[in-house]
Write a protein that holds these residues in place. Structure first.
Motif, PDB file in Angstrom:
ATOM      1  N   ARG A  44       0.860  -1.191   0.000  1.00 55.68           N
ATOM      2  CA  ARG A  44       0.000   0.000   0.000  1.00 55.68           C
ATOM      3  C   ARG A  44       0.889   1.231   0.000  1.00 55.68           C
ATOM      4  N   ALA A  45       1.259   1.661  -1.195  1.00 59.22           N
ATOM      5  CA  ALA A  45       2.252   2.729  -1.381  1.00 59.22           C
ATOM      6  C   ALA A  45       1.826   4.057  -0.759  1.00 59.22           C
ATOM      7  N   LYS A  46       0.519   4.302  -0.648  1.00 60.33           N
ATOM      8  CA  LYS A  46       0.036   5.576  -0.092  1.00 60.33           C
ATOM      9  C   LYS A  46       0.117   5.627   1.428  1.00 60.33           C
ATOM     10  N   GLU A  47       0.378   4.490   2.052  1.00 65.89           N
ATOM     11  CA  GLU A  47       0.456   4.445   3.512  1.00 65.89           C
ATOM     12  C   GLU A  47       1.719   5.195   3.957  1.00 65.89           C
ATOM     13  N   PRO A  48       1.588   6.207   4.824  1.00 67.72           N
ATOM     14  CA  PRO A  48       2.761   6.986   5.266  1.00 67.72           C
ATOM     15  C   PRO A  48       3.891   6.130   5.838  1.00 67.72           C
ATOM     16  N   LEU A  49       3.560   4.996   6.397  1.00 67.73           N
ATOM     17  CA  LEU A  49       4.565   4.109   6.974  1.00 67.73           C
ATOM     18  C   LEU A  49       5.557   3.607   5.916  1.00 67.73           C
ATOM     19  N   VAL A  50       5.127   3.548   4.661  1.00 67.49           N
ATOM     20  CA  VAL A  50       6.026   3.126   3.574  1.00 67.49           C
ATOM     21  C   VAL A  50       7.234   4.056   3.521  1.00 67.49           C
ATOM     22  N   LYS A  51       6.980   5.348   3.546  1.00 68.30           N
ATOM     23  CA  LYS A  51       8.061   6.336   3.518  1.00 68.30           C
ATOM     24  C   LYS A  51       8.862   6.299   4.828  1.00 68.30           C
ATOM     25  N   ASP A  52       8.148   6.214   5.946  1.00 75.28           N
ATOM     26  CA  ASP A  52       8.818   6.185   7.250  1.00 75.28           C
ATOM     27  C   ASP A  52       9.805   5.033   7.364  1.00 75.28           C
ATOM     28  N   LEU A  53       9.452   3.880   6.781  1.00 75.24           N
ATOM     29  CA  LEU A  53      10.308   2.695   6.855  1.00 75.24           C
ATOM     30  C   LEU A  53      11.313   2.611   5.705  1.00 75.24           C
ATOM     31  N   GLY A  54      11.238   3.585   4.794  1.00 78.66           N
ATOM     32  CA  GLY A  54      12.166   3.590   3.663  1.00 78.66           C
ATOM     33  C   GLY A  54      11.850   2.546   2.606  1.00 78.66           C
TER      34      GLY A  54
END
Length: 117
Positions: A59-69
């Motif tokens: 789920r690319a839109k989930e902010p956690l994707v960016k947070d976890l790199g």
């Protein structure tokens, strides 16, 4: 024909896909994956059968994707799967399993591919 949907009742797309399955005369097994996450074996099987790799079900839109790199180049499927196991919210939805295969039904019209097979 038996169908299974990995479902989030708070997601409009997921609700639409569930409704489409029912309107087509199917009562799928509904798995609320945030309450009952898939096992690693099941998740790996879904990823393999969907044919898009782990990133395809992320789920690319989930902010956690960016947070976890996880949006960085070079992130492996194994790393994505590990993150999905720790944080099921990273699994995109709805994933539908049917006689015709496994599909991420986003947009919701994608479920027709499984209903037609």
């Amino acid at each position: 024909m038996a169908f299974t949907i990995y479902h989030n009742p708070r997601c409009g797309t997921s609700r639409n896909v569930l409704a489409a399955l029912r309107e087509a005369g199917h009562e799928p097994q509904v798995i609320e994956y945030l309450k009952t996450p898939p096992s690693r074996e099941t998740l790996e099987s879904l990823i393999a059968r969907a044919g898009q790799g782990a990133r395809g079900l992320l789920r690319a839109k989930e902010p956690l994707v960016k947070d976890l790199g996880l949006d960085a180049e070079g992130v492996t499927d194994a790393q994505i799967i590990e993150a999905m196991m720790a944080h099921p919210i990273l699994i995109n939805r709805p994933i539908v399993v049917g006689p015709g295969g496994v599909r991420l039904c986003r947009p919701s019209e994608t479920v027709a591919e499984l209903l037609d097979s």
